[in-house]
Scaffold this active site. Sequence first.
Site, PDB file in Angstrom:
ATOM      1  N   GLU A 332       0.831  -1.203   0.000  1.00 33.35           N
ATOM      2  CA  GLU A 332       0.000   0.000   0.000  1.00 33.35           C
ATOM      3  C   GLU A 332       0.873   1.264   0.000  1.00 33.35           C
ATOM      4  O   GLU A 332       0.749   2.124  -0.872  1.00 33.35           O
ATOM      5  CB  GLU A 332      -0.908  -0.029   1.238  1.00 33.35           C
ATOM      6  CG  GLU A 332      -1.811   1.185   1.389  1.00 33.35           C
ATOM      7  CD  GLU A 332      -2.570   1.165   2.712  1.00 33.35           C
ATOM      8  OE1 GLU A 332      -3.552   1.926   2.812  1.00 33.35           O
ATOM      9  OE2 GLU A 332      -2.189   0.419   3.640  1.00 33.35           O
ATOM     10  N   HIS A 333       1.735   1.412   0.995  1.00 40.25           N
ATOM     11  CA  HIS A 333       2.617   2.573   1.130  1.00 40.25           C
ATOM     12  C   HIS A 333       4.068   2.107   0.990  1.00 40.25           C
ATOM     13  O   HIS A 333       4.504   1.231   1.735  1.00 40.25           O
ATOM     14  CB  HIS A 333       2.473   3.229   2.501  1.00 40.25           C
ATOM     15  CG  HIS A 333       1.076   3.611   2.867  1.00 40.25           C
ATOM     16  ND1 HIS A 333       0.490   4.799   2.462  1.00 40.25           N
ATOM     17  CD2 HIS A 333       0.140   2.964   3.620  1.00 40.25           C
ATOM     18  CE1 HIS A 333      -0.738   4.862   2.950  1.00 40.25           C
ATOM     19  NE2 HIS A 333      -0.973   3.768   3.659  1.00 40.25           N
TER      20      HIS A 333
END
Length: 451
Positions: A332-333
């Site tokens: 995600e990040h």
Amino acid sequence: MKLNIWKLNDLSPSEKARILRRSEIAIDDVIDKIKPIIEDVRLRGDAALIDYAKQFDKADISGGIKATDADFAKAYQTLAPEVLAAIKFCAGNVTTHHQQQMARVEREWMEEISPGVFGGEKVTPIDSVGIYVPRGKGAYPSMMYMLCAPAKIAGVRTIAVVTPPTPDGGFDDASLVAADVCGVRNVYKAGGAQAIAALAYGTSTIPKVAKVEGPGSPYVAAAKRLLSHVIDPGMPAGPSEAIVLADDTANAWNTALDMMNEAEHGGDSACILVTDSEKFANEVAAALPKVLAALPDQRRQYCEIGFATFGGIMICPDMNAAIDFCNEYAVEHLLIKTKNPEAILPRIKNAGEILLGETTPSVLGNFGIGINAVLPTGGAARTHSCTSVWSFLKRSSISYVTPAGYQTLKQPVATLAEYEGFIGHAHVTQKRDESGFKPINIEFAKHTGQK
């Protein structure tokens, strides 16, 4: 504190698979639990939502599910001025970023493909969208403006926000203000799987919508999966996850802070330091307990659970292997803290967002850079994109063939239709009356450049 420290080359296939699977395991585990909740909401609507608010949120929402003008007025009156200013500033950056995206959307265009044959696209907003803003472990006004701003800018006609009630049966003031700042006032008290069911089927208060966007617990993610035949479940956005890709030039203390950033979301979060330096890994491991010691008890416990289950430190034999692992994980990040992050960037293929360097920590993207912090999780970044105006838009192909262009197409098309056994298709051109053919306004068939 227990901290997973793995060496990539020493992992068995099953051990690696479990790391890659992360909290998606939890989503599988709750599927059967939420089936009766979804069916109950389908049958009883608002009454079921009121009952589940009492059961799961310990809140009485029988006095009203939808936010009123009085609720919004109270939110503005009671919200601390510095929080209001921060929301307006950060939501302003998010709005600007998505306005810039929208300026690059070509609403309608056509190009000549071959003489007299034109093809293009028409872009229109999705008519109705539900937005899920979680509240289980805290209040998240940032998620409100991250989702409402692009939906509003894209031109969605019906935007319905669902968010769990506060214990007193009300709304989080900051979240209501964030919605209002974005021009959205249809906000409803509903959380968990029951909220997704309400958006999918509609109730007497909450409208049925075509698509839902927003992050949530494994229960929310499981409900989206189960209801995908009723509603477009949008981008998979489950428990938080992050990778810090670093070499020994990075700051170990800051890296420990960066790992904590996503880990404190909950025990089901997955945050991993991926590095080619065992020495640096040990330095970060030594700093982590000191970083966590400054947290409130609950947030520290979330981090400790996460680092002992889905998160930890992955030591790779070299940076090439580290990059390959990041692409396979599809996080995600992704925060890149290497000697030359700009040299790593072209090699990253799968990530919800990519942040570059020591001065671009994830927290800035979480709240205020302007890029969207609602991102694909569970490996979905292999095929899904970050939230943007495109999350709330759709494309239709458009085409026009001139009478002259028709003459060049009719025989090749009939030949292929016959080959595939569609004789009726072939007859459409073979038996067509061509005596009344008239061209339409050819100006329409040119590239419009219309924004």
